[in-house]
Motif scaffolding. Structure first.
Motif, PDB file in Angstrom:
ATOM      1  N   LEU A 184      -2.698  -9.183   8.833  1.00 36.79           N
ATOM      2  CA  LEU A 184      -3.116  -8.940   7.461  1.00 36.79           C
ATOM      3  C   LEU A 184      -3.180  -7.430   7.270  1.00 36.79           C
ATOM      4  N   ASP A 185      -2.302  -6.716   7.975  1.00 36.96           N
ATOM      5  CA  ASP A 185      -2.304  -5.265   7.997  1.00 36.96           C
ATOM      6  C   ASP A 185      -2.227  -4.711   6.577  1.00 36.96           C
ATOM      7  N   ALA A 186      -3.218  -3.888   6.228  1.00 39.61           N
ATOM      8  CA  ALA A 186      -3.291  -3.378   4.854  1.00 39.61           C
ATOM      9  C   ALA A 186      -2.092  -2.501   4.516  1.00 39.61           C
ATOM     10  N   SER A 187      -1.644  -1.679   5.458  1.00 39.33           N
ATOM     11  CA  SER A 187      -0.520  -0.786   5.170  1.00 39.33           C
ATOM     12  C   SER A 187       0.767  -1.581   4.968  1.00 39.33           C
ATOM     13  N   LEU A 188       0.945  -2.653   5.736  1.00 37.88           N
ATOM     14  CA  LEU A 188       2.130  -3.503   5.571  1.00 37.88           C
ATOM     15  C   LEU A 188       2.126  -4.156   4.194  1.00 37.88           C
ATOM     16  N   ALA A 189       0.972  -4.719   3.810  1.00 39.20           N
ATOM     17  CA  ALA A 189       0.886  -5.395   2.513  1.00 39.20           C
ATOM     18  C   ALA A 189       1.106  -4.408   1.369  1.00 39.20           C
ATOM     19  N   LEU A 190       0.550  -3.214   1.500  1.00 36.04           N
ATOM     20  CA  LEU A 190       0.720  -2.204   0.447  1.00 36.04           C
ATOM     21  C   LEU A 190       2.170  -1.746   0.360  1.00 36.04           C
ATOM     22  N   ARG A 191       2.837  -1.634   1.515  1.00 33.33           N
ATOM     23  CA  ARG A 191       4.246  -1.263   1.509  1.00 33.33           C
ATOM     24  C   ARG A 191       5.086  -2.333   0.814  1.00 33.33           C
ATOM     25  N   ALA A 192       4.814  -3.611   1.124  1.00 37.64           N
ATOM     26  CA  ALA A 192       5.548  -4.703   0.480  1.00 37.64           C
ATOM     27  C   ALA A 192       5.295  -4.696  -1.021  1.00 37.64           C
ATOM     28  N   LEU A 193       4.044  -4.483  -1.414  1.00 35.67           N
ATOM     29  CA  LEU A 193       3.713  -4.443  -2.842  1.00 35.67           C
ATOM     30  C   LEU A 193       4.457  -3.320  -3.539  1.00 35.67           C
ATOM     31  N   ALA A 194       4.507  -2.147  -2.905  1.00 36.64           N
ATOM     32  CA  ALA A 194       5.200  -1.005  -3.503  1.00 36.64           C
ATOM     33  C   ALA A 194       6.682  -1.297  -3.688  1.00 36.64           C
ATOM     34  N   LEU A 195       7.303  -1.945  -2.703  1.00 39.32           N
ATOM     35  CA  LEU A 195       8.726  -2.278  -2.797  1.00 39.32           C
ATOM     36  C   LEU A 195       8.987  -3.267  -3.934  1.00 39.32           C
TER      37      LEU A 195
END
Length: 262
Positions: free
Chosen positions: A121-132
């Motif tokens: 549930l890595d926050a940076s991974l989720a934020l990166r996906a959201l940004a894309l």
């Protein structure tokens, strides 16, 4: 493929596989064969010598998840009956993936296990996906034969992240790849089960990608997945992954796209 058991522990493992295949004589649903893991053989030997079960698995190098131990004494020919009478429902539990046995004299120490599932549930991974996703929504794109104009950005939901993780981990642990889970629940039902009031739910799943960039790129190249991400009705998103534990050891990804009830 299951590893070949040694002559010493083959009888116990054969008995366990037979009971799982037959569902304890039809008492419970049939279960797939377990994978023989030599690390669990070593753990069973430590357990037989008095080490606690979890500590034995850890010392043997097994990534401890769920464990259960069964100690049975008897001749090889009596093992099926004894295991069926003592603990057949435990043995036939479909959550188990691995088995190990230590045999000594007339005693067999059996360990049934399912490795802990690496999940994120890595926050940076989720934020990166959201940004894309929001970048492509801001520009608009073509999904197969359909063109989509710009759409409003989506918001990341911690609740939806957790629901996505639950389904990713379930697929990873049990080795399936479907939107409907093994309990028969749809993506919308899983969202609803955590108290999230939804009007519309979309779900993208993937197996194999190793990064957020890779998985979003793959979904964008698939018309149906791309349409989900570009649908202007969706305003909330969750995303997570989990690593496979059986023959398929890659990453299982789940992305939820939701229009909340107003």
């Amino acid at each position: 493929m299951p590893l070949t058991a040694s002559a010493d522990n083959a009888a116990a493992i054969d008995a366990i596989q037979l009971l799982r295949e037959g569902g304890c004589g039809g008492l419970v649903p049939a279960a797939r064969p377990l994978r023989h893991d030599p690390a669990l053989d070593s753990a069973a030997a430590l357990w037989a010598d008095g080490t606690k079960l979890a500590a034995a698995a850890h010392a043997a190098g097994y990534a401890t998840g769920n464990l259960s131990g069964v100690h049975v004494r008897g001749t090889d020919s009596s093992l099926v009956k004894q295991l069926r009478d003592m603990s057949c429902r435990t043995i036939a539990d479909r959550d188990w993936l691995d088995v190990g046995v230590h045999h000594r004299g007339m005693d067999n120490w059996v360990i049934l296990a399912a490795r802990s599932v690496p999940s994120s549930l890595d926050a940076s991974l989720a934020l990166r996906a959201l940004a894309l996703v929001n970048d492509i929504r801001a520009r608009g794109t073509r999904c197969g034969t359909r063109s989509f104009g710009p759409a409003s950005p989506m918001t990341l939901s911690a609740t939806l992240n957790a629901v996505a993780l639950g389904h990713a981990a379930d697929m990873a642990q049990h080795g399936y790849f479907e939107h409907q889970d093994l309990s028969g629940r749809s993506p919308a039902a899983r969202v609803r089960a955590v108290g999230y009031a939804e009007k519309l739910v979309g779900e993208n799943i993937a197996y194999g990608p190793e990064t957020a960039d890779e998985v979003i790129k793959g979904w964008l190249s698939s018309p149906g997945h791309c349409e989900n991400m570009m649908d202007p009705r969706f305003t909330d998103m969750g995303i997570a992954y989990s690593a496979g534990q059986s023959a398929r050891r890659g990453l299982y990804w789940v992305q939820l796209l939701v229009a909340p009830a107003t």
